[in-house]
Design an enzyme around this catalytic site. Structure first.
Site, PDB file in Angstrom:
ATOM      1  N   ILE A 143      22.828  41.709  35.189  1.00 25.92           N
ATOM      2  CA  ILE A 143      22.660  42.999  34.525  1.00 25.92           C
ATOM      3  C   ILE A 143      22.951  42.907  33.024  1.00 25.92           C
ATOM      4  O   ILE A 143      22.489  43.752  32.244  1.00 25.92           O
ATOM      5  CB  ILE A 143      23.580  44.049  35.203  1.00 25.92           C
ATOM      6  N   HIS A 165      29.585  32.665  43.235  1.00 28.00           N
ATOM      7  CA  HIS A 165      28.245  32.793  42.655  1.00 28.00           C
ATOM      8  C   HIS A 165      27.993  31.701  41.634  1.00 28.00           C
ATOM      9  O   HIS A 165      28.914  31.200  40.998  1.00 28.00           O
ATOM     10  CB  HIS A 165      28.052  34.168  42.008  1.00 28.00           C
TER      11      HIS A 165
END
Ligand code: AMP
Length: 120
Positions: A34, A107
Site C-alpha cells: 500500500i 512476509h
C-alpha cells in the site's frame, strides 16, 4: 511472540480489508504494498495453517524450512511474471521492530521496476 490473528495481513487473507492481489495458490498470496518503496513493490505471505502463521523470520522453526524455500521460489516466479527479472529485483524480509518490521505475519517483499538504492 504469539501470532495475532487480527494483524493486517491476516485480515487481507480473510478479505476483511481490500488488497490488490497479483498471485495466489494453496499456500501463498501476493499483493501490492500500500506504500510502495520501489516502482513495483509486492508482498508475499503464507496462508494461515491451523489459524496461525510464523510472526516473522525470528518466529521460524526447523519445520518451516521447506515452506520458506517455497516462499522464495514463489517470489522469484512472481518477479518473473511481473517483468522484474531481466533488470533485477530485491527480496527483503525484515525481522523485528529495529529492522522496520511492522506486520508480524511472515512476509517477503519483492522490490523492483527500477534502479534500487543501497540496502540500508
Ligand atoms: P514490514 O515493514 O516488513 O513489516 O512490511 C509491512 C509492509 O506492509 C509495509 O511495506 C507496509 O507498507 C505494508 N502494508 C501495510 N498495510 C498494508 C495494506 N493494507 N495493504 C498492503 N500493504 C500494506
Amino acid at each position: 511472540m504469539a501470532y495475532d490473528a487480527d494483524n493486517i495481513f491476516a485480515k487481507i487473507l480473510r478479505d476483511e480489508i481490500p488488497s490488490t492481489r497479483v498471485y495466489e495458490d494453496d499456500e501463498f498470496i501476493a499483493f501490492r504494498d500500500i506504500a510502495p518503496s520501489a516502482p513495483t513493490h509486492i508482498i508475499v505471505i503464507p496462508r494461515l495453517r491451523d489459524g496461525v502463521a510464523p510472526t516473522g523470520p525470528a518466529g521460524l522453526a526447523d519445520e518451516d524450512a521447506a515452506m520458506v524455500g517455497r516462499l522464495v521460489l514463489t517470489a522469484t516466479r512472481i518477479a518473473e511474471e511481473q517483468g522484474l527479472a531481466s533488470e533485477g529485483y530485491r527480496l527483503v524480509m525484515n525481522s523485528g521492530e529495529a529492522a522496520g518490521q511492522t506486520v508480524f505475519h511472515l512476509h517477503l517483499h519483492i522490490l523492483g521496476g527500477g534502479r534500487l538504492g543501497p540496502v540500508a
